[in-house]
Design a protein around this motif. Structure first.
Motif, PDB file in Angstrom:
ATOM      1  N   UNK A   1       0.831  -1.207   0.000  1.00  0.00           N
ATOM      2  CA  UNK A   1       0.000   0.000   0.000  1.00  0.00           C
ATOM      3  C   UNK A   1       0.871   1.264   0.000  1.00  0.00           C
ATOM      4  N   UNK A   2       1.922   1.250   0.800  1.00  0.00           N
ATOM      5  CA  UNK A   2       2.792   2.419   0.913  1.00  0.00           C
ATOM      6  C   UNK A   2       3.475   2.765  -0.396  1.00  0.00           C
ATOM      7  N   UNK A   3       4.005   1.740  -1.086  1.00  0.00           N
ATOM      8  CA  UNK A   3       4.708   1.966  -2.351  1.00  0.00           C
ATOM      9  C   UNK A   3       3.740   2.461  -3.424  1.00  0.00           C
ATOM     10  N   UNK A   4       2.583   1.801  -3.555  1.00  0.00           N
ATOM     11  CA  UNK A   4       1.608   2.214  -4.562  1.00  0.00           C
ATOM     12  C   UNK A   4       1.091   3.626  -4.262  1.00  0.00           C
ATOM     13  N   UNK A   5       0.917   3.957  -2.982  1.00  0.00           N
ATOM     14  CA  UNK A   5       0.481   5.292  -2.594  1.00  0.00           C
ATOM     15  C   UNK A   5       1.532   6.339  -2.976  1.00  0.00           C
ATOM     16  N   UNK A   6       2.804   6.026  -2.738  1.00  0.00           N
ATOM     17  CA  UNK A   6       3.887   6.937  -3.126  1.00  0.00           C
ATOM     18  C   UNK A   6       3.895   7.175  -4.634  1.00  0.00           C
TER      19      UNK A   6
ATOM     20  N   UNK B   1      -0.778  -0.960 -26.234  1.00  0.00           N
ATOM     21  CA  UNK B   1       0.026  -1.238 -25.039  1.00  0.00           C
ATOM     22  C   UNK B   1      -0.626  -0.650 -23.786  1.00  0.00           C
ATOM     23  N   UNK B   2      -1.030   0.625 -23.830  1.00  0.00           N
ATOM     24  CA  UNK B   2      -1.649   1.240 -22.648  1.00  0.00           C
ATOM     25  C   UNK B   2      -3.013   0.621 -22.339  1.00  0.00           C
ATOM     26  N   UNK B   3      -3.748   0.231 -23.372  1.00  0.00           N
ATOM     27  CA  UNK B   3      -5.020  -0.468 -23.149  1.00  0.00           C
ATOM     28  C   UNK B   3      -4.757  -1.795 -22.437  1.00  0.00           C
ATOM     29  N   UNK B   4      -3.674  -2.484 -22.847  1.00  0.00           N
ATOM     30  CA  UNK B   4      -3.301  -3.749 -22.205  1.00  0.00           C
ATOM     31  C   UNK B   4      -2.913  -3.526 -20.749  1.00  0.00           C
ATOM     32  N   UNK B   5      -2.162  -2.450 -20.472  1.00  0.00           N
ATOM     33  CA  UNK B   5      -1.798  -2.128 -19.086  1.00  0.00           C
ATOM     34  C   UNK B   5      -3.051  -1.998 -18.226  1.00  0.00           C
ATOM     35  N   UNK B   6      -4.034  -1.260 -18.737  1.00  0.00           N
ATOM     36  CA  UNK B   6      -5.266  -1.009 -17.974  1.00  0.00           C
ATOM     37  C   UNK B   6      -6.046  -2.296 -17.743  1.00  0.00           C
ATOM     38  N   UNK B   7      -6.187  -3.114 -18.792  1.00  0.00           N
ATOM     39  CA  UNK B   7      -6.965  -4.356 -18.670  1.00  0.00           C
ATOM     40  C   UNK B   7      -6.309  -5.318 -17.690  1.00  0.00           C
TER      41      UNK B   7
ATOM     42  N   UNK C   1      -1.627   3.792 -16.341  1.00  0.00           N
ATOM     43  CA  UNK C   1      -0.479   3.519 -15.465  1.00  0.00           C
ATOM     44  C   UNK C   1      -0.924   3.167 -14.050  1.00  0.00           C
ATOM     45  N   UNK C   2      -1.848   3.952 -13.502  1.00  0.00           N
ATOM     46  CA  UNK C   2      -2.278   3.710 -12.125  1.00  0.00           C
ATOM     47  C   UNK C   2      -3.038   2.394 -11.996  1.00  0.00           C
ATOM     48  N   UNK C   3      -3.847   2.058 -12.984  1.00  0.00           N
ATOM     49  CA  UNK C   3      -4.545   0.771 -12.944  1.00  0.00           C
ATOM     50  C   UNK C   3      -3.541  -0.377 -12.936  1.00  0.00           C
ATOM     51  N   UNK C   4      -2.474  -0.241 -13.710  1.00  0.00           N
ATOM     52  CA  UNK C   4      -1.479  -1.306 -13.756  1.00  0.00           C
ATOM     53  C   UNK C   4      -0.696  -1.400 -12.455  1.00  0.00           C
TER      54      UNK C   4
ATOM     55  N   UNK D   1      -1.742  -0.462  -9.498  1.00  0.00           N
ATOM     56  CA  UNK D   1      -2.674  -1.033  -8.512  1.00  0.00           C
ATOM     57  C   UNK D   1      -2.830  -2.529  -8.737  1.00  0.00           C
ATOM     58  N   UNK D   2      -2.890  -2.944 -10.010  1.00  0.00           N
ATOM     59  CA  UNK D   2      -2.996  -4.368 -10.316  1.00  0.00           C
ATOM     60  C   UNK D   2      -1.776  -5.144  -9.853  1.00  0.00           C
ATOM     61  N   UNK D   3      -0.570  -4.567 -10.039  1.00  0.00           N
ATOM     62  CA  UNK D   3       0.643  -5.232  -9.554  1.00  0.00           C
ATOM     63  C   UNK D   3       0.631  -5.321  -8.032  1.00  0.00           C
ATOM     64  N   UNK D   4       0.136  -4.258  -7.379  1.00  0.00           N
ATOM     65  CA  UNK D   4       0.023  -4.300  -5.921  1.00  0.00           C
ATOM     66  C   UNK D   4      -0.931  -5.380  -5.463  1.00  0.00           C
ATOM     67  N   UNK D   5      -2.088  -5.505  -6.146  1.00  0.00           N
ATOM     68  CA  UNK D   5      -3.062  -6.541  -5.804  1.00  0.00           C
ATOM     69  C   UNK D   5      -2.466  -7.930  -6.000  1.00  0.00           C
ATOM     70  N   UNK D   6      -1.678  -8.103  -7.077  1.00  0.00           N
ATOM     71  CA  UNK D   6      -1.029  -9.392  -7.333  1.00  0.00           C
ATOM     72  C   UNK D   6      -0.060  -9.750  -6.217  1.00  0.00           C
TER      73      UNK D   6
END
Length: 643
Positions: A69-74, A198-204, A277-280, A282-287
């Motif tokens: 959470x801290x890293x994604x928030x930063x 590419x950016x659409x893929x990041x978001x999905x 970018x933020x969706x990706x 956040x997705x990496x954080x969730x993973x």
């Protein structure tokens, strides 16, 4: 945060520059798509390595709730304040008649304030030169770390690909640099659509991961970033050196503004790039919350096994495009530096008849390729390169904030409390990221600093050497009126026109004195021509020429160009009608002085810098080719100068 009166002043200043500046052609959607393909390549490929390096890099973090959470928030608040606030909505208002970048910002401040040789002005110039020097270090690391991190995705697909990662990355980069000579006009048409996919893929990918751990959205709360620092201040401070990788490429948004304009870049960021970018992230954080072992390469682990190879291919294409944008940026910055007198003349080839910014500098291209390949072979892994990455970026960002401080007070005349508050906020972020990256110097951060030091030495040596050489030539120059009175009456006049190129708009050019001494003749029409580069990107044709009739067939001519324009002397002369008959190249001779420098003990520069300047002068592109003079109409006369 910005006072209404200040914003009105900013808009008025920006509008004034835009009215007289260069306007990119095309509709807003078309230009925005082009910006997606070129401007956002660098920052768009940051998800490949930013989260990964934060958790498994040189200062690894525990993969738990507070750290994730801290890293994604930063990352979120840094993207919001630094990229969106500082660059997208503030710095991009400071366009120098449509152009951006450190050198354009420096020229804008100097023009608007009428800065002379004062102490603060000299310090500002040094900051601009230092930012340019650090940019060259960034240009070398970005292609290496981006392409290598994408190709390393093959190991996620199949571990047996590990021995092929380095050769594939080297092959891709050699091919990319080799293609530069042919121009990027054709390839550029595919950049936008590829990066859009590419950016659409990041978001999905991000959304598909977030639905499994929607609680990761709590990272938008800045208190998680604060809690991260409260838990372990030292480790959190060191982690900033990896978190900043999410911001790499922010400076390119400003530097590339001239290609697409402010509005398209802003629209692309707000409506596509920032959300994707933020969706990706956040997705990496969730993973990571679901599977801590995914920290080894969270970007590629977001995709199912069957989609990882296509994702590697798409990511590799994106990093090639990002590298292309950086290489093109290096060409543009070098062109600006040459025109502003910070670098010796370089060969500049235009690769497109329609796109003004499509240029190719062979010397810069091959030097970059050698350094990028050297980096890959030295560091071998993207994780090791990431340690070298960041200090040049954060240094440039910090310098931009310092220059912004001068801009908002001396140019935009903001109220002091507003200026201090906003600049302090940016300084807090930029300063923290820069200091954190200082700790990476032993692990590779020394490389961009070394490149920056060498580039800074070369840039300042050339600028200082030119000043000294021009000053010495002025000391020995004969007043033009005395020369005309004595020479015009005694020398034999021959038909035709003689154009004497001179760097100083007063006195008698050395080439003219030498020609009269050796040939004992003067042409019927003598033009003393000085080409000046203005501190604005473009000079209209109606402001190009200033002509003074000195009498007896002599004319003093000053030809002005913007720092984004090429000086085509014959083409400009054909437009002149105030010096008698029309200029015909077959009846015109161009006389150039080639100076041989003699290092001396006279006050000026240290002997080693004088020798360095002499070497740079010998290896500079000839004035004949730089000014596009016809080769069969040029006469070079040598002279010696002590500096």
């Amino acid at each position: 945060m910005i006072a209404p009166s200040s914003e009105a002043q900013v808009d008025a200043s920006a509008q004034e520059d835009q009215e007289h500046g260069h306007h990119p052609k095309g509709s807003l959607p078309t230009l925005a798509l082009g910006a997606v393909g070129v401007v956002y390549g660098d920052i768009g490929t940051s998800p490949l390595y930013a989260i990964k390096e934060t958790f498994v890099g040189h200062h690894p973090l525990a993969v738990d709730l507070v750290h994730v959470y801290g890293v994604v928030s930063l990352i979120f608040w840094s993207l919001l304040i630094i990229v969106t606030g500082k660059y997208i909505f503030l710095t991009m208002r400071a366009d120098n008649k449509g152009e951006g970048g450190s050198l354009a910002l420096l020229a804008l401040i100097q023009r608007k304030t009428g800065a002379g040789p004062g102490r603060w002005s000299h310090g500002l110039v040094m900051l601009g030169v230092l930012a340019t020097a650090l940019f060259f270090g960034d240009c070398m690391i970005t292609p290496a770390v981006s392409v290598l991190s994408a190709v390393e995705g093959l190991v996620v697909v199949q571990e047996g690909f590990a021995p092929f990662v380095l050769p594939i990355a080297v092959g891709i980069l050699i091919g990319l640099f080799t293609l530069q000579a042919h121009g990027t006009d054709l390839l550029g048409k595919f950049f936008g659509p590829i990066m859009l996919v590419y950016f659409f893929t990041l978001a999905v990918l991000g959304i598909l991961s977030i639905v499994h751990r929607p609680d990761v959205l709590q990272a938008f709360d800045p208190r998680w970033a604060m809690r991260f620092f409260e838990l372990d201040p030292k480790l959190a401070f060191l982690a900033l050196g990896s978190v900043v990788l999410a911001l790499t490429g922010a400076e390119a948004l400003y530097a590339d503004m001239g290609h697409f304009g402010r509005k398209p870049i802003q629209v692309a960021w707000v409506w596509l790039i920032f959300p994707a970018l933020m969706l990706n992230y956040l997705g990496q954080g969730a993973l990571l919350l679901r599977d801590p072992s995914a920290a080894e390469n969270p970007f590629f682990m977001l995709a199912n096994e069957g989609w990882r190879l296509p994702l590697v291919i798409l990511a590799t294409l994106a990093t090639i495009i990002a590298s292309q944008a950086v290489i093109t940026g290096a060409f543009s910055v070098c062109q600006q530096a040459v025109q502003l007198g910070l670098m010796p003349r370089l060969r500049i080839n235009h690769t497109s008849a329609s796109a003004l910014g499509q240029i190719y500098l062979p010397a810069v291209n091959w030097a970059l390729m050698v350094m990028v390949l050297l980096l890959i072979l030295m560091f071998r892994e993207s994780s090791n390169l990431a340690a070298a990455y960041g200090i040049a970026v954060t240094g440039t960002m910090f310098i931009t904030t310092c220059m912004l401080a001068v801009l908002v007070r001396r140019v935009w005349n903001w109220p002091l409390p507003v200026a201090i508050g906003l600049v302090a906020l940016f300084m807090l972020f930029d300063g923290a990221y820069f200091l954190s990256n200082v700790t990476k110097i032993p692990d590779g951060g020394w490389f961009p600093l070394l490149v920056g030091l060498v580039a800074f030495t070369l840039l300042t040596t050339w600028a200082k050497g030119r000043q000294l050489m021009i000053a010495r030539l002025r000391e020995s120059a004969m007043p033009i009126k005395i020369f005309i009175e004595s020479a015009a009456n005694s020398a034999t006049r021959v038909p035709g026109t003689a154009v004497f190129m001179t760097s100083t708009p007063d006195g008698v050019p050395h080439a003219l004195l030498h020609n009269l001494k050796h040939n004992k003749v003067l042409h019927e029409r003598v033009i003393l021509l000085t080409v000046k580069i203005a501190d604005e990107p473009y000079i209209d044709d109606d402001r190009r020429m200033k002509i003074d009739d000195l009498g007896k067939g002599f004319h003093r001519m000053i030809m002005k160009y913007g720092f984004m324009q090429d000086a085509d002397v014959p083409a400009a002369l054909k437009q002149v009608s105030a010096c008698g008959a029309e200029f015909k190249m077959m009846d015109t001779s161009f006389f150039l002085a080639r100076q041989t420098l003699l290092p001396s003990a006279r006050p000026g520069m240290m002997i080693w810098r004088e020798k360095l300047f002499a070497w740079m002068l010998r290896n500079a592109e000839s004035a004949m080719e730089f000014f596009r003079l016809p080769t069969n109409r040029v006469v070079e006369l040598g002279s010696q100068v002590e500096i």
